[in-house]
Design a protein around this motif. Structure first.
Motif, mmCIF file in Angstrom:
data_model
loop_
_atom_site.group_PDB
_atom_site.id
_atom_site.type_symbol
_atom_site.label_atom_id
_atom_site.label_comp_id
_atom_site.label_asym_id
_atom_site.label_seq_id
_atom_site.Cartn_x
_atom_site.Cartn_y
_atom_site.Cartn_z
ATOM 1 N N VAL A 141 0.813 -1.220 0.000
ATOM 2 C CA VAL A 141 0.000 0.000 0.000
ATOM 3 C C VAL A 141 0.855 1.282 0.000
ATOM 4 C CG1 VAL A 141 -1.682 1.348 1.325
ATOM 5 C CG2 VAL A 141 -2.043 -1.089 0.949
ATOM 6 N N PRO A 142 1.883 1.378 0.864
ATOM 7 C CA PRO A 142 2.676 2.621 0.868
ATOM 8 C C PRO A 142 3.280 2.931 -0.509
ATOM 9 C CG PRO A 142 3.266 1.237 2.734
ATOM 10 C CD PRO A 142 2.354 0.428 1.882
ATOM 11 N N TYR A 143 3.742 1.886 -1.207
ATOM 12 C CA TYR A 143 4.348 2.113 -2.527
ATOM 13 C C TYR A 143 3.294 2.588 -3.526
ATOM 14 C CZ TYR A 143 7.916 -0.696 -0.289
ATOM 15 O OH TYR A 143 8.835 -1.175 0.600
ATOM 16 N N ALA A 144 2.102 2.011 -3.416
ATOM 17 C CA ALA A 144 1.028 2.409 -4.336
ATOM 18 C C ALA A 144 0.630 3.858 -4.077
ATOM 19 C CB ALA A 144 -0.172 1.483 -4.168
ATOM 20 N N VAL A 145 0.509 4.221 -2.813
ATOM 21 C CA VAL A 145 0.114 5.595 -2.468
ATOM 22 C C VAL A 145 1.159 6.590 -2.986
ATOM 23 C CG1 VAL A 145 -0.229 7.200 -0.546
ATOM 24 C CG2 VAL A 145 -1.250 4.914 -0.466
ATOM 25 N N THR A 146 2.430 6.277 -2.749
ATOM 26 C CA THR A 146 3.498 7.167 -3.206
ATOM 27 C C THR A 146 3.511 7.273 -4.721
ATOM 28 O OG1 THR A 146 4.755 6.255 -1.374
ATOM 29 C CG2 THR A 146 5.953 7.696 -2.885
ATOM 30 N N ALA A 147 3.382 6.106 -5.378
ATOM 31 C CA ALA A 147 3.466 6.097 -6.845
ATOM 32 C C ALA A 147 2.304 6.861 -7.472
ATOM 33 C CB ALA A 147 3.490 4.663 -7.352
ATOM 34 N N LEU A 148 1.130 6.790 -6.861
ATOM 35 C CA LEU A 148 -0.014 7.513 -7.425
ATOM 36 C C LEU A 148 0.136 9.014 -7.199
ATOM 37 C CD1 LEU A 148 -3.014 5.197 -6.491
ATOM 38 C CD2 LEU A 148 -2.182 5.707 -8.780
ATOM 39 N N GLY A 149 0.730 9.381 -6.076
ATOM 40 C CA GLY A 149 0.996 10.803 -5.816
ATOM 41 C C GLY A 149 -0.252 11.641 -5.906
ATOM 42 N N ALA A 150 -0.195 12.656 -6.760
ATOM 43 C CA ALA A 150 -1.315 13.598 -6.878
ATOM 44 C C ALA A 150 -2.553 12.948 -7.490
ATOM 45 C CB ALA A 150 -0.885 14.786 -7.722
ATOM 46 N N ALA A 151 -2.370 11.794 -8.145
ATOM 47 C CA ALA A 151 -3.522 11.126 -8.751
ATOM 48 C C ALA A 151 -4.280 10.283 -7.733
ATOM 49 C CB ALA A 151 -3.061 10.235 -9.902
ATOM 50 N N HIS A 152 -3.717 10.126 -6.542
ATOM 51 C CA HIS A 152 -4.374 9.320 -5.516
ATOM 52 C C HIS A 152 -5.630 10.030 -5.029
ATOM 53 C CE1 HIS A 152 -4.244 7.470 -1.225
ATOM 54 N NE2 HIS A 152 -5.031 6.773 -2.025
ATOM 55 N N ALA A 153 -6.737 9.274 -4.939
ATOM 56 C CA ALA A 153 -8.014 9.876 -4.546
ATOM 57 C C ALA A 153 -7.888 10.577 -3.197
ATOM 58 C CB ALA A 153 -9.099 8.811 -4.503
ATOM 59 N N GLY A 154 -7.071 10.008 -2.297
ATOM 60 C CA GLY A 154 -6.916 10.584 -0.970
ATOM 61 C C GLY A 154 -6.236 11.944 -0.993
ATOM 62 N N ALA A 155 -5.497 12.227 -2.092
ATOM 63 C CA ALA A 155 -4.760 13.481 -2.181
ATOM 64 C C ALA A 155 -5.579 14.568 -2.868
ATOM 65 C CB ALA A 155 -3.454 13.266 -2.942
ATOM 66 N N ARG A 156 -6.809 14.212 -3.261
ATOM 67 C CA ARG A 156 -7.628 15.190 -3.987
ATOM 68 C C ARG A 156 -8.930 15.443 -3.231
ATOM 69 N NH1 ARG A 156 -7.205 13.503 -10.248
ATOM 70 N NH2 ARG A 156 -9.225 14.511 -10.257
ATOM 71 N N SER A 157 -9.519 16.568 -3.493
ATOM 72 C CA SER A 157 -10.759 16.874 -2.781
ATOM 73 C C SER A 157 -11.959 16.880 -3.733
ATOM 74 C CB SER A 157 -10.641 18.231 -2.090
ATOM 75 O OG SER A 157 -10.216 19.188 -3.044
ATOM 76 N N ASP A 158 -11.692 16.664 -5.044
ATOM 77 C CA ASP A 158 -12.783 16.761 -6.018
ATOM 78 C C ASP A 158 -13.514 15.441 -6.246
ATOM 79 O OD1 ASP A 158 -10.789 15.406 -7.221
ATOM 80 O OD2 ASP A 158 -10.659 16.655 -9.012
ATOM 81 N N GLY A 159 -13.150 14.411 -5.480
ATOM 82 C CA GLY A 159 -13.849 13.137 -5.632
ATOM 83 C C GLY A 159 -13.282 12.279 -6.747
ATOM 84 N N GLY A 160 -12.357 12.838 -7.546
ATOM 85 C CA GLY A 160 -11.765 12.041 -8.623
ATOM 86 C C GLY A 160 -10.546 11.291 -8.123
ATOM 87 N N GLY A 161 -9.768 10.782 -9.070
ATOM 88 C CA GLY A 161 -8.528 10.124 -8.696
ATOM 89 C C GLY A 161 -8.668 8.626 -8.544
ATOM 90 N N VAL A 162 -7.514 8.007 -8.330
ATOM 91 C CA VAL A 162 -7.443 6.551 -8.254
ATOM 92 C C VAL A 162 -7.346 6.132 -6.792
ATOM 93 C CG1 VAL A 162 -6.137 4.521 -8.970
ATOM 94 C CG2 VAL A 162 -6.249 6.525 -10.479
#
Lengths: 341, 293
Positions: free
Chosen positions: A117-138
């Motif tokens: 999980v940590p590697y996936a979160v880091t690799a997704l970066g700004a595309a990670h849903a958790g890093a966005r507030s617009d409801g989009g992302g992976v």
């Protein structure tokens, strides 16, 4: 375990179960409820599923369906040989499925083992849903609870879950204890789902999405699938998922249809929307589109959204990309034009 | 006197991935003898059948090209053995379809059998002929060897009673591509496809792995553009495409840098040659350090 002796035992008072079964929530009342559910007409179910699989989907609808399928995929790697590098390349593919065509939508989530999980979160970066507030992302989904067999003690399963959530997983895919379910110890399975759901709680009080894997390939009958679906929903599952992908048969259209029917009935009963995720064995766009048709015809088109329907797949994405390229260029594409899984 | 026996007419089907499916489109077309009498209904392949055939051919590449040349030679020789056992059937089909004499049909079958033997012999020899050691100015062994290119789409010679004949033309078109380890998707003679489709039965019962040869009977003009444009096809043999818009096929093939072998006509079209084997190969060059002792 002596079932009769345990049948008077109280089970965890999950809100949904209390609402439907009543406050007298015991192993016995749960069993009475589950075994009172009407059986499945297996022949009718398979005929219905086969009928839904014969729809002819024409060009514009197909283009829409292919993009929809991509946006519903949980791009998965669940191998013993997984490495951080493999997870990074999976995340890259989740963000940009087809580098030659940037109009390709992103997938819904990447699905990995808990320690990745940590590697996936880091690799997704700004595309990670958790890093966005617009409801989009992976999203990042993690399998937990001693996936795929589920053979570990309760404390190990819960620790597995807590770990993955703490590492940043947005979704947890848990497996039920099929041994307990098949022996009729429904209360044990129920309690475990409730406990795992509680373990999905984050420090800020929100919950990671919980998908409950029934492993239908080991449940033998459609009646069991229906019963396990009800059980998982009553215990608080946000999603019911067919399989781990490690057991054959994995997802089949009739099994998914029977689970969708439970979700439909639950929605009629309570107004709540529960998701469904067929996983394993769906490799071609053609198959995936059959699932879309089945969802739309059973629970309605509003279920064709990432928070209500997912495909658990790894090789499916490449096939969809090939079909997409065919629609774009007018000639058939080949496996050299998509990335290797 | 015994009652007259009803004939059992045969429907000829496609040959894809070692199986004999009907066309996905459900279409068939009538094949008639040279004199115009009905011979058989034959499946008419669609572009989706072509797609399925390329998938099957692609899946078969690693196994077939990974086999040793010696083994491929044995397998191709086996085709000749089985074809020899069924010469009567092929001879009768050819005589009716092409309107030639029994002797001419026999001669065509014999030549086809001999041609399989001839190409079988090349399977473990063409590498020595086409490959070589290159002189280089450094302490290296430098070797070039031919490797199969992958999936080859073939348009076999067309027309009934023309060229070298429906069976021999088919074998001339297909056999050389197989020698080096390519797999083939073949559009047989549209007017006289029966001997090619009967050959599929020979291939299916010989040791040729499923998917190595795939046969799509039907309209060459309809299917060939899809194969020429298919990104997963590595080479196109237009041997029998002289009557088609073959320049367009070349242009479509160029899109994904396929090797394209041009059409030929007349009885010598696709005459046996080592060049027809090496045309469908890529050259692999390896550098290997020499010992400096």
């Amino acid at each position: 375990m002596d079932i009769t002796a345990a049948s008077g035992t109280a089970i965890a008072p999950a809100a949904r179960a209390v609402e439907v079964i009543g406050t007298d929530l015991t192993e016995r009342s749960l069993r009475r409820y589950l075994e009172g559910i009407a059986g499945v007409d297996a022949v009718g179910l398979e005929a219905r599923a086969a009928g839904l699989g014969t729809r002819s989907i024409k060009k514009e609808s197909k283009a829409w369906a292919l993009d929809k399928v991509i946006s519903l995929i949980d791009l998965t790697t669940l191998e013993g040989a997984d490495t951080p590098g493999k997870v990074r390349s999976l995340a890259a593919k989740a963000k940009v499925p087809d580098a030659n065509d940037l109009s390709t939508p992103q997938v819904a989530a990447v699905c990995v083992y808990g320690d990745m999980v940590p590697y996936a979160v880091t690799a997704l970066g700004a595309a990670h849903a958790g890093a966005r507030s617009d409801g989009g992302g992976v999203n990042v989904a993690a399998v937990a609870t001693a996936f795929p067999s589920g053979r570990a003690s309760r404390s190990v399963k819960l620790a597995d879950t807590v770990d993955a959530v703490a590492a940043g997983a947005d979704e947890i895919d848990m497996v039920i204890d099929r041994g307990a379910f098949l022996s009729g110890r429904y209360g044990q399975v129920f309690d475990e789902i409730v406990a795992v759901k509680e373990a999905c709680k984050r420090v800020d009080g929100s919950y990671a999405h919980l998908k409950v894997i029934l492993e239908t390939g080991e449940l033998s009958t459609y009646d069991n699938v229906r019963r396990a679906s009800w059980l998982a929903i009553l215990a608080g599952g946000d999603f019911i998922k067919t399989s781990t992908g490690k057991v054959s048969p994995a997802a089949t259209l009739p099994v998914t249809l029977s689970m969708l029917e439970v979700v439909r009935d639950w929605h009629r009963l309570t107004g709540e929307q529960v998701g469904v995720k067929p996983a394993g064995g769906i490799r071609t766009s053609k198959d995936a589109i059959k699932y879309l048709v089945t969802v739309a015809e059973t629970v309605g088109e509003e279920w064709l959204q990432p928070h209500l329907f997912r495909f658990g797949a790894s090789s499916l994405l490449n096939d969809v990309l090939l079909q997409r390229q065919k629609l774009a260029t007018g000639h058939y594409s080949g496996s050299s034009y998509v990335t290797i899984d | 006197m015994s009652p007259a026996r009803l004939t059992v007419p045969k429907t000829y089907k496609l040959y894809i991935g070692g199986k004999f499916p009907r066309s996905e489109s459900g279409r068939v077309y009538e094949v008639t003898s040279r004199k115009g009498t009905f011979m058989a209904n034959v499946a008419k392949a669609s572009r989706k059948d072509a797609r399925d055939a390329v998938l099957a051919a692609r899946a078969a590449v690693s196994g077939w090209s990974g086999a040793t040349g010696y083994n491929r030679g044995q397998v191709l020789y086996r085709i000749a053995e089985l074809l020899d056992g069924r010469r009567a059937q092929f001879s009768a089909e050819i005589a009716r379809a092409e309107g030639v004499s029994a002797a001419a049909a026999d001669a065509q079958v014999d030549e086809a059998i001999d041609l399989w033997v001839w190409y079988a012999g090349w399977a473990d020899k063409y590498v020595q002929v086409a490959g070589n050691a290159n002189p280089v100015s450094g302490p290296f062994f430098n070797l070039s060897t031919p490797e199969p290119t992958g999936v080859v789409a073939v348009v076999a010679p067309q027309g009934a009673g023309q060229g070298s004949g429906s069976l021999l033309g088919f074998v001339r078109a297909v056999a050389p591509a197989l020698v080096s380890g390519n797999t083939a998707v073949v559009i047989p003679n549209e007017q006289a496809p029966l001997s090619a489709l009967s050959l599929a039965e020979v291939l299916a019962t010989s040791d040729v792995p499923a998917g190595v040869v795939n046969i799509l009977s039907g309209s060459a003009a309809e299917i060939a553009p899809w194969l020429a444009g298919h990104a997963d096809v590595n080479a196109v043999d237009l041997l029998g495409a002289g009557e088609l818009e073959w320049v367009d096929l070349q242009i479509a093939a160029a899109e994904t840098l396929k090797r394209v072998s041009p059409p030929e006509s007349g009885p010598d079209a696709g005459a046996p040659s080592v060049e027809r084997i090496t045309f469908f190969t890529e050259t692999k060059t390896v550098w290997h350090t020499k010992g400096l002792l």
